[in-house]
Write an enzyme that holds these catalytic residues in place. Structure first.
Site, PDB file in Angstrom:
ATOM      1  N   GLY A 213      44.097  55.993  49.114  1.00  0.00           N
ATOM      2  CA  GLY A 213      44.212  54.571  48.821  1.00  0.00           C
ATOM      3  C   GLY A 213      44.991  54.320  47.550  1.00  0.00           C
ATOM      4  N   GLY A 216      43.307  51.950  41.827  1.00  0.00           N
ATOM      5  CA  GLY A 216      42.425  50.831  41.513  1.00  0.00           C
ATOM      6  C   GLY A 216      41.591  50.322  42.656  1.00  0.00           C
ATOM      7  N   THR A 217      41.605  51.018  43.791  1.00  0.00           N
ATOM      8  CA  THR A 217      40.822  50.517  44.914  1.00  0.00           C
ATOM      9  C   THR A 217      39.377  51.018  44.869  1.00  0.00           C
ATOM     10  OG1 THR A 217      41.885  52.271  46.166  1.00  0.00           O
ATOM     11  CG2 THR A 217      42.626  50.029  46.586  1.00  0.00           C
ATOM     12  N   LYS A 219      38.347  54.511  44.245  1.00  0.00           N
ATOM     13  CA  LYS A 219      38.108  55.870  44.740  1.00  0.00           C
ATOM     14  C   LYS A 219      37.221  56.652  43.777  1.00  0.00           C
ATOM     15  CE  LYS A 219      42.579  56.665  45.062  1.00  0.00           C
ATOM     16  NZ  LYS A 219      43.081  55.327  44.670  1.00  0.00           N
ATOM     17  N   THR A 220      37.556  56.594  42.511  1.00  0.00           N
ATOM     18  CA  THR A 220      36.735  57.288  41.518  1.00  0.00           C
ATOM     19  C   THR A 220      35.318  56.725  41.510  1.00  0.00           C
ATOM     20  OG1 THR A 220      38.743  57.365  40.196  1.00  0.00           O
ATOM     21  CG2 THR A 220      36.723  58.050  39.124  1.00  0.00           C
ATOM     22  N   GLU A 435      63.912  26.471  38.475  1.00  0.00           N
ATOM     23  CA  GLU A 435      62.525  26.509  38.953  1.00  0.00           C
ATOM     24  C   GLU A 435      62.236  25.379  39.931  1.00  0.00           C
ATOM     25  OE1 GLU A 435      60.797  29.082  38.572  1.00  0.00           O
ATOM     26  OE2 GLU A 435      62.140  29.960  37.070  1.00  0.00           O
ATOM     27  N   ASP A 512      65.256  37.277  42.012  1.00  0.00           N
ATOM     28  CA  ASP A 512      65.167  36.546  43.275  1.00  0.00           C
ATOM     29  C   ASP A 512      66.039  37.219  44.332  1.00  0.00           C
ATOM     30  OD1 ASP A 512      63.672  34.678  41.896  1.00  0.00           O
ATOM     31  OD2 ASP A 512      65.390  33.363  41.511  1.00  0.00           O
TER      32      ASP A 512
HETATM   33  P1  ADP Z   1      40.867  54.474  41.703  1.00  0.00           P
HETATM   34  O1  ADP Z   1      40.115  55.728  41.428  1.00  0.00           O
HETATM   35  O2  ADP Z   1      40.945  54.151  43.166  1.00  0.00           O
HETATM   36  O3  ADP Z   1      42.190  54.372  41.042  1.00  0.00           O
HETATM   37  P2  ADP Z   1      38.743  53.336  40.186  1.00  0.00           P
HETATM   38  O4  ADP Z   1      37.579  53.783  40.955  1.00  0.00           O
HETATM   39  O5  ADP Z   1      39.066  54.114  38.960  1.00  0.00           O
HETATM   40  O6  ADP Z   1      40.016  53.257  41.104  1.00  0.00           O
HETATM   41  O7  ADP Z   1      38.548  51.797  39.828  1.00  0.00           O
HETATM   42  C1  ADP Z   1      38.672  51.314  38.524  1.00  0.00           C
HETATM   43  C2  ADP Z   1      37.661  50.225  38.259  1.00  0.00           C
HETATM   44  O8  ADP Z   1      37.910  49.093  39.086  1.00  0.00           O
HETATM   45  C3  ADP Z   1      36.245  50.631  38.592  1.00  0.00           C
HETATM   46  O9  ADP Z   1      35.647  51.260  37.511  1.00  0.00           O
HETATM   47  C4  ADP Z   1      35.590  49.294  38.916  1.00  0.00           C
HETATM   48  O10 ADP Z   1      35.188  48.637  37.756  1.00  0.00           O
HETATM   49  C5  ADP Z   1      36.698  48.510  39.551  1.00  0.00           C
HETATM   50  N1  ADP Z   1      36.665  48.618  41.005  1.00  0.00           N
HETATM   51  C6  ADP Z   1      37.605  49.153  41.794  1.00  0.00           C
HETATM   52  N2  ADP Z   1      37.270  49.063  43.087  1.00  0.00           N
HETATM   53  C7  ADP Z   1      36.066  48.483  43.140  1.00  0.00           C
HETATM   54  C8  ADP Z   1      35.174  48.139  44.205  1.00  0.00           C
HETATM   55  N3  ADP Z   1      35.483  48.386  45.487  1.00  0.00           N
HETATM   56  N4  ADP Z   1      34.009  47.548  43.897  1.00  0.00           N
HETATM   57  C9  ADP Z   1      33.707  47.296  42.612  1.00  0.00           C
HETATM   58  N5  ADP Z   1      34.485  47.605  41.577  1.00  0.00           N
HETATM   59  C10 ADP Z   1      35.666  48.188  41.806  1.00  0.00           C
HETATM   60 ZN    ZN Z   2      64.082  32.343  40.308  1.00  0.00          ZN
END
Ligand code: ADP
Ligand code: ZN
Length: 624
Positions: A213, A216-217, A219-220, A435, A512
Site C-alpha cells: 500500500g 501513510g495508509t 501498514k506500520t 484564477e 496546468d
Molecule cells: P505506513 O506504514 O503505511 O507508511 P503508518 O502506519 O506509519 O503508515 O501511518 C502513520 C500514521 O498515520 C499512524 O501512526 C496513524 O497515526 C495514522 N494512520 C495511518 N493509517 C491509519 C488508519 N488506517 N487508521 C488510523 N490511523 C492511521
Molecule cells: Zn493555473
C-alpha cells in the site's frame, strides 16, 4: 580512518577546557563541604578586624591552614542578621588568634582532610581520563553517522539498527478504515495467542505477511496492532538500513535480527520498505548489487530456517509489490499478501473518528464534512490534518477546533504554507484573471466539479489558487468529465491570452499544462478515449531499475506512436478552442469577478456563483 586532526582538535578543545575546570573543581574542596551555607559574601581582612573590634563577630571557622576564615557576624551593615562571610587571611596572622581569644569569639580550626590529597590525586588522573573518553566519544559519534569516515572502524560488526518494542500499546481499535486488512490480521493474532488451535489439526502458522500500500495508509500501525493485540514484542527495521556500504553487513544484520527475534518468540518482525532489499535479483544495470543479493539471500535463509510454529511472524511492507523478487513471494515466505488502500469516504470517516477521540472538536462540526472534503487523503494525512487543526486552534487561543481551522489545515496540507499576498500591481491582476479563468470555466461546464474558493493568497509554489470541491471518490470518470477537467485547467492560460494578448502570456500556466497533457495522454493510451480506438497503449513492460517510462521498448509500432501524439494534440486543441470561447463570451462577468477578487483576495464558491448568476445561468452539475 580519515578523521582529520583539525576536526579532532576543534572537537577536543572545548572538552579539554571543560575537563580542566572540572579538575580544578576537584582540587579545591578545602572549605567545609558539609556546610551547606558556605559563605557567598566576602570581606577584607581590615574590615574583619574592625568588625571584631566592634564586637560584631560571633564565630570564626578557620580553613586551609588558617588562610581562609568563614566568619559569622551580625551588625547594622548586615541587616542585623547573622551572616556568613568569607575572609582571606594574610599569611601569618598570629596576633589574630590572640585577639579572637580575647574577644570571646567561638573559634574553630578545621585541619586539612586527607581526602583532599585523594581528590587531587584523582583529579590528576581524571584530567587525562576525561580527555581520553571524550576522544573515544568523538570517534564513536563519527562512526555512527551514516557513511561517515569512522565507518571502517565498525566494519564487519553489525550495529543493532533494529528497534524492539516490548509493548506497542497499539490495538485494533486504533486502526480504522482498512477493514479487510484488519480481518486478515485478526486471524494472525489468534495464531499467536492460541497456536494450539491450529497446530492440533496440523495447520502450519504462516511465517510472512506482505502489506502492500501507499505510504501513510497504516501498514506500520497495523503490524504494531498485531503485536499489541497478541501482547508480543515488536521488532522493526527498515529495508534501507540493510543496504550498507560494505558487503556482508546487511546479511549480518538480518542474522542478528532473527537471532534476537528467536530469543523473544513469539513476536512480530516488521520490515519496512522491503523493496530496498527485495528487488528482483540479477537484473540491475551493470550487474546485480552483490550486497543487496547477499542480504536478500540471508533473509530467505532465515525465513526458511525457522519452523512455522516457532511463533515468529514476519510482516513486511512495500508500496511496490511488482518489483519484488519472486523468491520472496513463494509459499513458506511471504505467501500472504494484504493490500492496504487509500481509504474511501467511509474509511476516512472512521479514521477521523479515531484521531478525533483525544481532540476537542467543536460539536457543530460533523466529521462527515471533513471526510467529504478529503478524497485521496491517506490515514497519515488525516491524522496530520487533525493535528495541524489542533495546533492552529491553540495558536488562535480557541478552546475547540472549528471548521475554520480544519479548512486552513486542509489548505496547508494540500497546497503548502500560506504566503503574504501581493500588492496591487499588473502581475496581481494577471494572476487574478488566470484564477478567475479556471473558476469560470469550471463553473460553467456541467461536468466540472464546483468551485470551492478562489484566492490570491499565495501558498507553497502557487501564487494564486482555485479550489474545486472534489466530488465523491470517483472510481469511474467519464470522457466528458475528463474533458471538462482539461478545459478547467486550460482556463487560466486562456484568460491570460484573451485579456492580455498573446505576447503577454506567462509561465504561470506550466503546472496546468502538465496536467492537461497527462490527462489527454491517458485518454488516448489508457482509457481508449480517442480515435485510435479502445486500445491500451501503455508500456506494460516494467523494468524495475529504470523508471517505467524510461524503459523505452514500446509494445506498439512507431506508426501508432505518431498517432498517439497526434490524438493528444487534437484533444488539447479542441479543448483549448472551447475554453477560449467560454472566456470570450463571459468577459463582462470575468472583469467583475476579478475586481471583487482583487479587493477581497478570496471569494468562496457560493459567493462566486452568486455573482456569476447575476449575468448568466449556471448549468446543473452532474456530480455532487
Ligand atoms: P505506513 O506504514 O503505511 O507508511 P503508518 O502506519 O506509519 O503508515 O501511518 C502513520 C500514521 O498515520 C499512524 O501512526 C496513524 O497515526 C495514522 N494512520 C495511518 N493509517 C491509519 C488508519 N488506517 N487508521 C488510523 N490511523 C492511521
Ligand atoms: Zn493555473
Amino acid at each position: 580512518m580519515k578523521l582529520s586532526w583539525k576536526t579532532l582538535l576543534l572537537w577536543s578543545l572545548p572538552i579539554i577546557i571543560i575537563s580542566f575546570f572540572v579538575w580544578q573543581g576537584f582540587l579545591a574542596p578545602t572549605i567545609n563541604e558539609n556546610d551547606n551555607n558556605v559563605a557567598n559574601s566576602r570581606m577584607t581582612y581590615g574590615r574583619f578586624l574592625e568588625y571584631l573590634d566592634m564586637g560584631w563577630v560571633k564565630k570564626v571557622d578557620l580553613y586551609d591552614n588558617g588562610h581562609t576564615a568563614i566568619v559569622e557576624a551580625i551588625g547594622p551593615e548586615l541587616g542585623n542578621r547573622i551572616q556568613k562571610i568569607r575572609v582571606e587571611l594574610p599569611n601569618s596572622a598570629p596576633e589574630l588568634i590572640n585577639k579572637l581569644k580575647k574577644s570571646n569569639v567561638d573559634l574553630n580550626a578545621h585541619p586539612q582532610k586527607n581526602t583532599v590529597a585523594i581528590w587531587s590525586f584523582l583529579g590528576n588522573l581524571l584530567f587525562p581520563l576525561l580527555l581520553i573518553t571524550s576522544l573515544i566519544f568523538i570517534f564513536r559519534r563519527s562512526s555512527n553517522s551514516n557513511g561517515g569516515p569512522g565507518q571502517a572502524m565498525s566494519f564487519g560488526k553489525s550495529k543493532a539498527t533494529f528497534q524492539m518494542e516490548a509493548k506497542t500499546g497499539v490495538i485494533f481499535d486504533d486502526v480504522a478504515g482498512i477493514d479487510e486488512a484488519k480481518e486478515e490480521f485478526e486471524e494472525i493474532v489468534t495464531f499467536l495467542k492460541k497456536p494450539e488451535y491450529f497446530t492440533s489439526v496440523g495447520a502450519k502458522i504462516p511465517k510472512g505477511v506482505l502489506l502492500i500500500g501507499s505510504p501513510g495508509t497504516g501498514k506500520t500501525l497495523l503490524a504494531k496492532a498485531i503485536a499489541g493485540e497478541a501482547n508480543v514484542p515488536f521488532f522493526s527495521i527498515s529495508g534501507s538500513e540493510f543496504v550498507e556500504m560494505f558487503v556482508g553487513v546487511g546479511a549480518s544484520r538480518v542474522r542478528d535480527l532473527f537471532k534476537k527475534a528467536k530469543e523473544n518468540a513469539p513476536c512480530i518482525v516488521f520490515i519496512d520498505e522491503i523493496d530496498a532489499v527485495g528487488r528482483q535479483r540479477g537484473t540491475g544495470i551493470g550487474g546485480g548489487n552483490d550486497e543487496r543479493e547477499q542480504t536478500l539471500n540471508q533473509l530467505l535463509t532465515e525465513m526458511d530456517g525457522f519452523e512455522g510454529n516457532t511463533g515468529i511472524i514476519v510482516v513486511a511492507a512495500t508500496n511496490r509489490a511488482d518489483i519484488l523478487d519472486s523468491a520472496l513471494l513463494r509459499p513458506g515466505r511471504f505467501d500472504r499478501q494484504v493490500t492496504v488502500s487509500i481509504p474511501d469516504f467511509k474509511g476516512r470517516l472512521s479514521i477521523l473518528k479515531v484521531h478525533a477521540r483525544n481532540k476537542k472538536v467543536d460539536e457543530n462540526i460533523s466529521l462527515n464534512i471533513i471526510a467529504k472534503r478529503t478524497p485521496g487523503f491517506s490515514g497519515a494525512d488525516l491524522a496530520n490534518l487533525l493535528n495541524e487543526a489542533a495546533i492552529l486552534t491553540a495558536r488562535r487561543r480557541k478552546n475547540y477546533i472549528t471548521l475554520k481551522e480544519i479548512d486552513d489545515a486542509i489548505d496547508r496540507i494540500v497546497a503548502g504554507m500560506e504566503g503574504t499576498p501581493l500588492i496591487d500591481s499588473k502581475s496581481k491582476r494577471l494572476i487574478a484573471y488566470h484564477e478567475v479563468g479556471h473558476a469560470i470555466v469550471g463553473t460553467l461546464l456541467k461536468d466540472h466539479d464546483n468551485v470551492q474558493k478562489v484566492t490570491l493568497i499565495p501558498r507553497g509554489q502557487a501564487r494564486g489558487l482555485t479550489w474545486f470541491t472534489p466530488s465523491e471518490d470517483q472510481n469511474l470518470i467519464s470522457r466528458s468529465q475528463i474533458k471538462a477537467r482539461i478545459m478547467g485547467a486550460l482556463g487560466g492560460r486562456a484568460a491570460e491570452e484573451i485579456v492580455f494578448g498573446n505576447a503577454e502570456i506567462t509561465t504561470g500556466a506550466s503546472n496546468d499544462l502538465q496536467q492537461v497533457t497527462s490527462m489527454a495522454r491517458q485518454m488516448v493510451t489508457r482509457f481508449g478515449m480517442s480515435n485510435i480506438g479502445p486500445l491500451s497503449l501503455e508500456n506494460t513492460d516494467s523494468n524495475p531499475f529504470l523508471g517505467r517510462s524510461m524503459a523505452g521498448n514500446n509494445d506498439y509500432s512507431d506508426e501508432i506512436s505518431i498517432k498517439i501524439d497526434k490524438q493528444i494534440q487534437d484533444i488539447i486543441q479542441e479543448c483549448h478552442y472551447k475554453t477560449l470561447e467560454i472566456i470570450k463570451n463571459n468577459r463582462v462577468i470575468i472583469d467583475k469577478l476579478v475586481d471583487t477578487l482583487i479587493e477581497k483576495e478570496t471569494i468562496d464558491g457560493s459567493e462566486f456563483r452568486q455573482i456569476v448568476q447575476l449575468y448568466t445561468n449556471i448549468p446543473e452539475k452532474h456530480s455532487t
